[in-house]
Write a protein that holds these residues in place. Structure first.
Motif, PDB file in Angstrom:
ATOM      1  N   VAL A 202       0.852  -1.010   0.063  1.00  0.00           N
ATOM      2  CA  VAL A 202       0.140  -0.026  -0.068  1.00  0.00           C
ATOM      3  C   VAL A 202       0.890   1.257   0.016  1.00  0.00           C
ATOM      4  O   VAL A 202       1.943   1.375   0.700  1.00  0.00           O
ATOM      5  CB  VAL A 202      -0.999   0.000   1.432  1.00  0.00           C
ATOM      6  CG1 VAL A 202      -1.855   1.399   1.410  1.00  0.00           C
ATOM      7  CG2 VAL A 202      -1.950  -1.205   1.048  1.00  0.00           C
ATOM      8  N   LEU A 203       0.654   2.243  -0.857  1.00  0.00           N
ATOM      9  CA  LEU A 203       1.054   3.369  -0.878  1.00  0.00           C
ATOM     10  C   LEU A 203       0.327   4.558  -0.654  1.00  0.00           C
ATOM     11  O   LEU A 203      -0.922   4.561  -0.981  1.00  0.00           O
ATOM     12  CB  LEU A 203       1.720   3.723  -2.569  1.00  0.00           C
ATOM     13  CG  LEU A 203       2.634   4.681  -2.690  1.00  0.00           C
ATOM     14  CD1 LEU A 203       4.134   4.587  -1.954  1.00  0.00           C
ATOM     15  CD2 LEU A 203       2.864   4.921  -4.219  1.00  0.00           C
ATOM     16  N   LEU A 204       1.032   5.417   0.703  1.00  0.00           N
ATOM     17  CA  LEU A 204       0.084   6.434   1.164  1.00  0.00           C
ATOM     18  C   LEU A 204       0.500   7.627   0.970  1.00  0.00           C
ATOM     19  O   LEU A 204       2.094   8.133   1.121  1.00  0.00           O
ATOM     20  CB  LEU A 204      -0.152   6.353   2.619  1.00  0.00           C
ATOM     21  CG  LEU A 204      -0.587   4.826   3.252  1.00  0.00           C
ATOM     22  CD1 LEU A 204      -0.463   4.956   4.886  1.00  0.00           C
ATOM     23  CD2 LEU A 204      -1.964   4.580   2.791  1.00  0.00           C
ATOM     24  N   LEU A 205       0.050   8.561   0.282  1.00  0.00           N
ATOM     25  CA  LEU A 205       0.516   9.846  -0.192  1.00  0.00           C
ATOM     26  C   LEU A 205      -0.295  11.105   0.059  1.00  0.00           C
ATOM     27  O   LEU A 205      -1.602  10.986  -0.084  1.00  0.00           O
ATOM     28  CB  LEU A 205       0.659   9.857  -1.871  1.00  0.00           C
ATOM     29  CG  LEU A 205       1.634   8.871  -2.289  1.00  0.00           C
ATOM     30  CD1 LEU A 205       0.553   7.739  -2.920  1.00  0.00           C
ATOM     31  CD2 LEU A 205       2.605   9.423  -3.266  1.00  0.00           C
ATOM     32  N   ASP A 206      -0.052  12.205   0.774  1.00  0.00           N
ATOM     33  CA  ASP A 206      -0.720  13.348   1.250  1.00  0.00           C
ATOM     34  C   ASP A 206      -0.335  14.243   0.354  1.00  0.00           C
ATOM     35  O   ASP A 206       0.703  14.857   0.607  1.00  0.00           O
ATOM     36  CB  ASP A 206      -0.201  13.386   2.618  1.00  0.00           C
ATOM     37  CG  ASP A 206      -1.302  14.406   3.352  1.00  0.00           C
ATOM     38  OD1 ASP A 206      -2.156  15.033   2.726  1.00  0.00           O
ATOM     39  OD2 ASP A 206      -0.943  14.799   4.832  1.00  0.00           O
ATOM     40  N   GLU A 207      -1.155  14.631  -0.539  1.00  0.00           N
ATOM     41  CA  GLU A 207      -1.184  15.921  -1.323  1.00  0.00           C
ATOM     42  C   GLU A 207       0.195  15.907  -2.128  1.00  0.00           C
ATOM     43  O   GLU A 207       0.826  16.611  -2.038  1.00  0.00           O
ATOM     44  CB  GLU A 207      -1.314  17.230  -0.461  1.00  0.00           C
ATOM     45  CG  GLU A 207      -2.792  17.263   0.163  1.00  0.00           C
ATOM     46  CD  GLU A 207      -2.797  18.936   0.632  1.00  0.00           C
ATOM     47  OE1 GLU A 207      -2.695  19.802  -0.034  1.00  0.00           O
ATOM     48  OE2 GLU A 207      -3.519  19.002   1.661  1.00  0.00           O
ATOM     49  N   PRO A 208       0.340  14.756  -2.968  1.00  0.00           N
ATOM     50  CA  PRO A 208       1.588  14.752  -3.763  1.00  0.00           C
ATOM     51  C   PRO A 208       1.684  15.551  -4.706  1.00  0.00           C
ATOM     52  O   PRO A 208       3.047  15.875  -5.286  1.00  0.00           O
ATOM     53  CB  PRO A 208       1.582  13.172  -4.178  1.00  0.00           C
ATOM     54  CG  PRO A 208       0.016  13.084  -4.398  1.00  0.00           C
ATOM     55  CD  PRO A 208      -0.630  13.637  -2.935  1.00  0.00           C
ATOM     56  N   THR A 209       0.902  16.429  -5.088  1.00  0.00           N
ATOM     57  CA  THR A 209       0.894  17.470  -6.301  1.00  0.00           C
ATOM     58  C   THR A 209       0.671  19.073  -5.748  1.00  0.00           C
ATOM     59  O   THR A 209       0.795  19.937  -6.712  1.00  0.00           O
ATOM     60  CB  THR A 209      -0.188  17.269  -7.373  1.00  0.00           C
ATOM     61  OG1 THR A 209      -1.471  17.347  -6.778  1.00  0.00           O
ATOM     62  CG2 THR A 209       0.083  15.831  -8.037  1.00  0.00           C
ATOM     63  N   SER A 210       0.783  18.992  -4.322  1.00  0.00           N
ATOM     64  CA  SER A 210       0.840  20.384  -3.972  1.00  0.00           C
ATOM     65  C   SER A 210       1.636  21.135  -4.100  1.00  0.00           C
ATOM     66  O   SER A 210       3.036  20.489  -4.263  1.00  0.00           O
ATOM     67  CB  SER A 210       0.532  20.499  -2.275  1.00  0.00           C
ATOM     68  OG  SER A 210       1.630  19.821  -1.651  1.00  0.00           O
ATOM     69  N   ASN A 211       2.025  22.335  -4.703  1.00  0.00           N
ATOM     70  CA  ASN A 211       3.181  23.381  -5.231  1.00  0.00           C
ATOM     71  C   ASN A 211       3.706  23.052  -6.078  1.00  0.00           C
ATOM     72  O   ASN A 211       4.913  23.300  -6.471  1.00  0.00           O
ATOM     73  CB  ASN A 211       4.206  23.371  -3.874  1.00  0.00           C
ATOM     74  CG  ASN A 211       3.577  23.813  -2.505  1.00  0.00           C
ATOM     75  OD1 ASN A 211       2.725  25.030  -2.565  1.00  0.00           O
ATOM     76  ND2 ASN A 211       3.672  23.276  -1.238  1.00  0.00           N
ATOM     77  N   LEU A 212       3.056  22.055  -6.895  1.00  0.00           N
ATOM     78  CA  LEU A 212       3.595  21.743  -8.390  1.00  0.00           C
ATOM     79  C   LEU A 212       2.961  22.338  -9.546  1.00  0.00           C
ATOM     80  O   LEU A 212       1.702  22.590  -9.507  1.00  0.00           O
ATOM     81  CB  LEU A 212       3.625  20.200  -8.458  1.00  0.00           C
ATOM     82  CG  LEU A 212       4.385  19.438  -7.516  1.00  0.00           C
ATOM     83  CD1 LEU A 212       4.358  17.782  -8.004  1.00  0.00           C
ATOM     84  CD2 LEU A 212       5.695  19.496  -7.353  1.00  0.00           C
ATOM     85  N   ASP A 213       3.759  22.641 -10.515  1.00  0.00           N
ATOM     86  CA  ASP A 213       3.137  23.110 -11.690  1.00  0.00           C
ATOM     87  C   ASP A 213       2.142  22.125 -12.542  1.00  0.00           C
ATOM     88  O   ASP A 213       2.255  21.085 -12.131  1.00  0.00           O
ATOM     89  CB  ASP A 213       4.244  23.735 -12.512  1.00  0.00           C
ATOM     90  CG  ASP A 213       4.908  22.802 -13.149  1.00  0.00           C
ATOM     91  OD1 ASP A 213       4.759  21.758 -13.516  1.00  0.00           O
ATOM     92  OD2 ASP A 213       6.314  23.324 -13.472  1.00  0.00           O
ATOM     93  N   LEU A 214       1.387  22.778 -13.503  1.00  0.00           N
ATOM     94  CA  LEU A 214       0.508  21.570 -14.071  1.00  0.00           C
ATOM     95  C   LEU A 214       1.130  20.566 -14.823  1.00  0.00           C
ATOM     96  O   LEU A 214       1.132  19.287 -14.796  1.00  0.00           O
ATOM     97  CB  LEU A 214      -0.196  22.446 -15.066  1.00  0.00           C
ATOM     98  CG  LEU A 214      -1.330  21.513 -16.034  1.00  0.00           C
ATOM     99  CD1 LEU A 214      -2.450  20.937 -14.884  1.00  0.00           C
ATOM    100  CD2 LEU A 214      -1.899  22.282 -17.246  1.00  0.00           C
ATOM    101  N   LYS A 215       2.489  20.867 -15.562  1.00  0.00           N
ATOM    102  CA  LYS A 215       3.146  19.530 -16.047  1.00  0.00           C
ATOM    103  C   LYS A 215       3.512  18.489 -14.972  1.00  0.00           C
ATOM    104  O   LYS A 215       3.478  17.180 -15.252  1.00  0.00           O
ATOM    105  CB  LYS A 215       4.187  20.055 -16.788  1.00  0.00           C
ATOM    106  CG  LYS A 215       5.213  19.078 -17.522  1.00  0.00           C
ATOM    107  CD  LYS A 215       6.277  19.760 -18.403  1.00  0.00           C
ATOM    108  CE  LYS A 215       7.049  18.583 -18.953  1.00  0.00           C
ATOM    109  NZ  LYS A 215       8.014  17.849 -18.127  1.00  0.00           N
ATOM    110  N   ASN A 216       4.088  19.025 -13.803  1.00  0.00           N
ATOM    111  CA  ASN A 216       4.667  18.156 -12.916  1.00  0.00           C
ATOM    112  C   ASN A 216       3.865  17.358 -12.005  1.00  0.00           C
ATOM    113  O   ASN A 216       3.678  16.284 -11.538  1.00  0.00           O
ATOM    114  CB  ASN A 216       5.591  18.752 -12.114  1.00  0.00           C
ATOM    115  CG  ASN A 216       7.022  19.154 -12.618  1.00  0.00           C
ATOM    116  OD1 ASN A 216       7.613  18.266 -12.924  1.00  0.00           O
ATOM    117  ND2 ASN A 216       7.455  20.450 -12.476  1.00  0.00           N
TER     118      ASN A 216
END
Length: 255
Positions: free
Chosen positions: A156-170
């Motif tokens: 199981v992989l748990l991720l807390d807001e992994p895209t916060s502070n990233l631009d659209l491409k990232n």
């Protein structure tokens, strides 16, 4: 089901943050946890990883209750990517190798090195192996942190807001990385997200939290304008751009 949560409740002092949380996730599923700020999303993720201990309820990973497992045993079964982390003068290779810590007994083995090399290759990070974390962009660093969690070889992989502070491409690249790992390594991913449109695009299953409890859990059938309006307090409609579902909010009296 690889992860089953039943009746979990958590409070900070006398303030109830989670009440009667129930859901399950199977291998190969990407579950998005959704809800307003303060709904308990990050707290729930920390309960799943045994960082916080609920007042009651059970959390089973495969056939094991996580509260009967040691921290080391939990780390062998679950990879956790926090919302915030520190970068430093550590190379990418060494940072990902840290993910093998739950499996290392006396010294790093050829197997540990093989796993790290494979994860770097899969995430297209081989060319960054000798770069330092504090030299990376936000998107590159996020991929390294996910690589470290994958090096644990969790179920199981748990991720807390992994895209916060990233631009659209990232944002798109990071979520494609997670989705690819779920499919190719037959993992379950449980991901706290704020962007509903990214959740619709990448997740297979959704958990809507409201007033500290589960409002709805399921597939696309629960992502209705009525449910989302109730959870977020903003009227929305659901449209499509070709095959891609898109949520459009309406601001009363606004544009």
């Amino acid at each position: 089901m690889i992860l089953a949560v039943d009746g979990v409740e958590f409070s900070y002092n006398s303030h109830a943050v989670l009440r009667d949380i129930k859901f399950a996730v199977a291998r190969g599923e990407f579950l998005a946890i959704l809800g307003n700020n303060g709904a308990g999303k990050s707290t729930l993720l920390k309960c799943l990883n045994k960082i916080l201990k609920p007042r009651r309820g059970t959390i089973m990973i495969e056939k094991d209750n996580i509260f009967n497992l040691s921290r080391l045993e939990v780390a062998r079964k679950m990879g956790y990517v926090a919302q915030r982390y520190e970068s430093g003068r550590v190379t990418v290779f060494d940072a990902v190798l840290l993910g093998r810590k739950p499996h290392i007994k006396w010294d790093v083995s050829p197997r540990d090195l093989e796993v790290v090399q494979r994860v770097l290759r899969v995430l297209d990070l081989e060319g960054f192996s000798l770069r330092y974390l504090d030299e990376l962009s936000g998107g590159e660093l996020q991929k390294v942190i996910i690589a470290r969690a994958l090096a644990q070889e969790p179920g199981v992989l748990l991720l807390d807001e992994p895209t916060s502070n990233l631009d659209l491409k990232n944002q798109l690249e990071v979520l494609k990385t997670i989705k690819g790992a779920v499919r190719e390594q037959n993992l379950a991913a449980v991901v706290v997200m704020h962007d509903l449109n990214l959740a619709l695009r990448f997740a297979d299953k959704f958990l809507l939290l409201k007033n500290s409890t589960v409002f709805a859990c399921g597939g696309m059938e629960i992502m209705t304008p009525e449910n989302l309006t109730s959870v977020y307090g903003v009227p929305v409609t659901l449209a499509r751009m070709g095959p891609i579902p898109v949520i459009v909010p309406f601001i009363p009296g606004g544009p």
